[in-house]
Design an enzyme around this catalytic site. Structure first.
Site, PDB file in Angstrom:
ATOM      1  N   SER A   1      -3.915  69.223  27.060  1.00  0.00           N
ATOM      2  CA  SER A   1      -2.651  69.085  27.792  1.00  0.00           C
ATOM      3  C   SER A   1      -2.431  70.177  28.838  1.00  0.00           C
ATOM      4  O   SER A   1      -1.527  70.056  29.669  1.00  0.00           O
ATOM      5  CB  SER A   1      -1.480  69.080  26.805  1.00  0.00           C
ATOM      6  OG  SER A   1      -1.420  70.290  26.086  1.00  0.00           O
TER       7      SER A   1
ATOM      8  N   LYS B   1       7.826  70.231  24.009  1.00  0.00           N
ATOM      9  CA  LYS B   1       7.475  70.933  25.251  1.00  0.00           C
ATOM     10  C   LYS B   1       8.651  70.999  26.220  1.00  0.00           C
ATOM     11  O   LYS B   1       8.916  72.054  26.827  1.00  0.00           O
ATOM     12  CB  LYS B   1       6.283  70.236  25.905  1.00  0.00           C
ATOM     13  CG  LYS B   1       4.986  70.364  25.121  1.00  0.00           C
ATOM     14  CD  LYS B   1       3.871  69.559  25.747  1.00  0.00           C
ATOM     15  CE  LYS B   1       2.564  69.685  24.963  1.00  0.00           C
ATOM     16  NZ  LYS B   1       1.471  68.892  25.533  1.00  0.00           N
TER      17      LYS B   1
END
Length: 830
Positions: A710, A753
């Site tokens: 990611s 996140k």
């Protein structure tokens, strides 16, 4: 031949006819030797028996050749030579298969016996050394030389003889089948050459030992051999006698106890008192009648109870059977609790006891709604709660049981390695019990509890079996209605049980077991949810446990934020409650000591109570820089920001990556560099610069392991910023996987996140376009203060993240102000 086979024969011989038949044998003269000292006689082959000199013994006769030889010897009134076969299993007579030493025999008349062809009585005379065995017209003949057995009297021989006689006396006293007169007969012999043979014929020895005695021509050595055999036989008889005496004493003691018990029973009946054993049997029978068990367990229990009534109370099987019956009676076969299938009531209970967890709550309410519409549904789904420790999996299970009105039964599977822990042991084992499944069902007390299987990912396996494989039947809705435990050995219905399992990760669950379960993710709590959980539940509970009133101490929001950010690092709230408890106990101590204690816990007071911060939160960059970009990471504590630094140096084109990163993140760095090289002209980067420049990629906090794809677009942005000299916006975080063609792929952990970006006071988040669907789980507060920039390729990422070369940075507009414009420069989040 066995001793039993000779009983009818000896009854007819060793009766009144014994003396007459013995005299007939003694009247047969010995064979006369020829001029060479040899005698020639018909051969009597012996297979599994040895006839020693001076020995009187019956024999079976089965071979036709042997019958002819005996008839010939009877007709001519002569002796025969008995030769033992080396191999007793050989049916055919072979002259080479005989021992080199034989015995001259006097053979009596043949006698016909029931079920036996023929039998005869023989008497051994003397040992013979065989010179030749040859075939006659109908049977074998042998030429043999008589053995002259002589010895010299000596003190050692007399001592040996005395020891032999002493042992033989003890042997006669211990052996049940040897008459007492045998010792007197042997002790009266004055010819020492007879004694070894006579004693050897008194007890049973192996065929090999008989061969050895027969072929031993030295009378002294033969006597020594018999001495050893007799000593061993006496020792065996002594041990056997000792065991017999012990058994006799125990038997007499048991008979005495039984006699006394019978007397006691009669006395109790006369007094009107009942036997405790009979009273216990009556209680078991009454319980069995009142239990109203299903047909099969009732049939098995009645059968075992019937066996029990015919046993003595002191029998070792009584305890085993009684325990088995009690297990059948204690298990819930038909008992069940009534379900409360009111969906609104269940929703209220779950919300009262748990904050957040919307997906898990929705799935439970769906389950209750289906049961409400189909109460007789037989197949119950198996739910698996997967999430980090402290996220509320077990407590939610208790709340579900409370909402449904079911009994709650919990079984921890952590560290279980033996299959018998699940299925139990068979009753043949000492101390056998049912497995943990049925043990927990007995504690639950109903056939439809909420059965909580905790830590299913911590199961192990070894040589004792695989407990996960045994759970397959338990957790399969198609099979668990006939679950079989090794102890009960009858089907038990688990189909009405609501099974919920828990695990910290899917990786530890065997795939076959995972396939039978429906996974419900527990993603962990964000900061706002932790604060709300602390306010609603934890502060009140810890103040009460510390002896403080609910209104005596107030925790401010800033204090809770500081505890969450600086003293805990977790996805759940277990450590948060632990730290709140530490603060409460320190305040309680001040109150107990009579000192002034704070009634309001502020952020500044937290450090005073808990000491220096244990965790330092990563801060956003203070200014725009070249080669430094901010990634959003999904960690064990929820979410966090992660700076990515790139430094260019003069060199040979090497790429160095540091910061304790894994293989996947290293591959992302390689892919990002390859993408830059493929777009170098478009980005106005000279191709030859790559061969002269070394690249050092570093991700700070090198002691913390990092991995995953990611951070791909963040690494690519930092590398491109370093080569182009364009600064990266400091107030922007990003996440997404990059391909060699520059495409941006979706990632996981969006909720954590984005929340981490909000906590770090960033203004915008670059997110893969295909992750926009995950924004529904992000708190509205975070979305309201962040701009969500969806992207599908690296060109869009660079446009949003990099500032124009040699220009000052412009702050990204506040989302509330941007919403007023008709055409915003970026697409806002949901």
């Amino acid at each position: 031949m066995t001793e039993k086979e000779w009983y009818p024969f000896t009854d007819s011989i060793y009766g009144e006819d014994l003396q007459r038949r013995t005299e007939e044998l003694e009247s047969i003269p010995d064979a006369i030797a020829d001029e060479y000292g040899l005698i020639t006689c018909p051969v009597l082959p012996l297979r599994d028996v040895i006839i020693l000199p001076h020995m009187l013994s019956p024999l079976y006769i089965g071979r036709e050749e042997t019958l002819s030889a005996i008839e010939e010897a009877q007709t001519e009134n002569r002796t025969m030579i008995a030769l033992a076969q080396r191999d007793p299993d050989m049916e055919q007579i072979d002259p080479d298969n005989f021992l080199p030493v034989g015995v001259e025999l006097a053979v009596g008349p043949l006698i016909s016996m029931p079920n036996i062809t023929n039998a005869t009585l023989v008497q051994g005379r003397r040992r013979l050394e065989v010179e030749e065995v040859f075939q006659g017209e109908d049977f074998l003949y042998a030429r043999a030389r008589p053995v002259e057995e002589t010895f010299e009297r000596a003190a050692g021989l007399d001592a040996l003889m005395r020891n032999v006689l002493r042992l033989f006396e003890r042997f006669v006293g211990l052996a049940p089948n040897v008459p007492d007169e045998a010792y007197g007969y042997v002790a009266g012999l004055d010819d020492y050459t007879w004694i070894a043979d006579m004693i050897a014929s008194a007890f049973s020895i192996s065929l090999e030992e008989q061969h050895a005695l027969l072929t031993n021509l030295d009378p002294v050595k033969r006597l020594e051999h018999v001495h050893k055999l007799l000593a061993w036989e006496v020792e065996v008889l002594q041990v056997d006698h000792k065991i017999h005496e012990q058994v006799r004493k125990v038997t007499e003691h048991g008979q005495r106890e039984n006699y006394l018990r019978e007397q006691l029973k009669v006395i109790q009946e006369e007094l009107g008192d009942t036997d405790p054993w009979m009273r216990e049997l009556g209680e078991l029978n009454s319980r069995l009648e009142a239990a109203k068990l299903p047909e099969e367990p009732n049939k098995v229990a009645l059968k075992e109870l019937n066996r029990l009534t015919h046993m003595a109370p002191m029998s070792p099987e009584v305890g085993v059977i009684r325990t088995f019956i009690e297990w059948i009676l204690d298990l819930p076969w038909t008992e069940k609790t009534d379900d409360n299938l009111d969906v609104a009531h269940a929703s209220l209970v779950l919300d009262e006891e748990h904050y957040g967890l919307p997906k898990a709550k929705d799935r439970i309410l769906e389950y209750i709604a289906v049961l409400n519409l189909q109460p007789k549904r037989s197949r119950q789904p198996i739910l698996c709660f997967v999430g980090a420790p402290g996220t509320g999996k077990t407590s939610l299970g208790k709340s579900i049981a409370k909402a449904l009105g079911r009994n709650f039964a919990r079984l921890s599977l952590g560290g279980v390695r033996d299959e018998a822990e699940i299925r139990g042991h068979r009753r043949t084992y000492i101390g056998a019990l049912p497995g943990r499944i049925l043990q927990t069902m007995r504690r639950a007390g109903s056939i439809n509890p909420l059965f909580f299987l905790d830590e299913v990912d911590k199961l192990g396996s070894d040589m004792r079996g695989d407990p996960a494989a045994a759970l397959l039947e338990v957790l399969d809705p198609e099979q668990n209605n006939t679950f079989s435990d090794h102890y009960l050995e009858m089907p038990y219905d688990l189909s009405k049980v609501m099974f919920i399992t828990t695990a910290n990760t899917r990786r530890g669950i065997p795939w076959a077991l995972l396939d039978r379960m429906e996974v419900v993710e527990f993603p962990g709590y964000i900061e706002e949810e932790k604060i709300e959980i602390a306010r609603r539940f934890q502060i009140k509970r810890q103040l009460e446990e510390s002896g403080l009133g609910e209104d005596e101490v107030l925790f401010t929001e800033q204090a809770l934020k500081r505890i969450i950010r600086e003293y805990t690092y977790e996805a759940g709230v277990r450590n948060l409650e632990r730290e709140i408890g530490r603060v409460s106990r320190k305040i309680a101590r001040k109150k107990a000591e009579g000192k002034r204690f704070p009634t309001r816990v502020s952020a500044k007071a937290v450090e005073k109570f808990l000491g220096p911060a244990q965790f330092i939160q990563t801060e956003a960059e203070r200014q725009d820089e070249v080669g430094v970009a901010t990634a959003l990471a999904w960690t064990g504590g929820g979410g966090d920001i992660m700076p990515v630094e790139v430094l260019l140096m003069e060199g040979k084109g090497n790429l160095t990556i540091t910061g304790n990163i894994g293989d996947i993140m290293e591959e992302s760095a390689q892919a990002s560099l390859s993408y830059l090289k493929s777009c170098a002209r478009k980005l106005k980067v000279k191709i030859d610069v790559f061969e002269k420049t070394d690249i050092h990629l570093h991700i700070p906090e090198g002691a913390v392991p990092k991995d995953g794809p990611s951070a791909g677009i963040t690494i690519a942005t930092a590398i491109i910023s370093a080569f182009t000299g364009r600064m990266v916006r400091r107030d922007l975080g990003m996440t997404g996987e990059v391909t060699l063609r520059g495409r941006v792929l979706p990632v996981g952990g969006v909720r954590e996140k984005v929340t981490a970006a909000y906590r770090a006071e960033l203004r915008a988040v670059i997110l893969p376009e295909r992750n926009q669907k995950d924004l529904v789980d992000v708190p509205k507060t975070a979305l309201a203060n962040l701009k969500i920039i969806p992207v599908s390729d690296m060109a869009q990422v660079l446009d949003a993240a990099l500032l124009p070369k040699k220009t000052t940075a412009k702050k990204i507009a506040d989302p509330k102000q941007a919403a007023k414009k008709s055409q915003p420069p970026v697409q806002p989040g949901v």
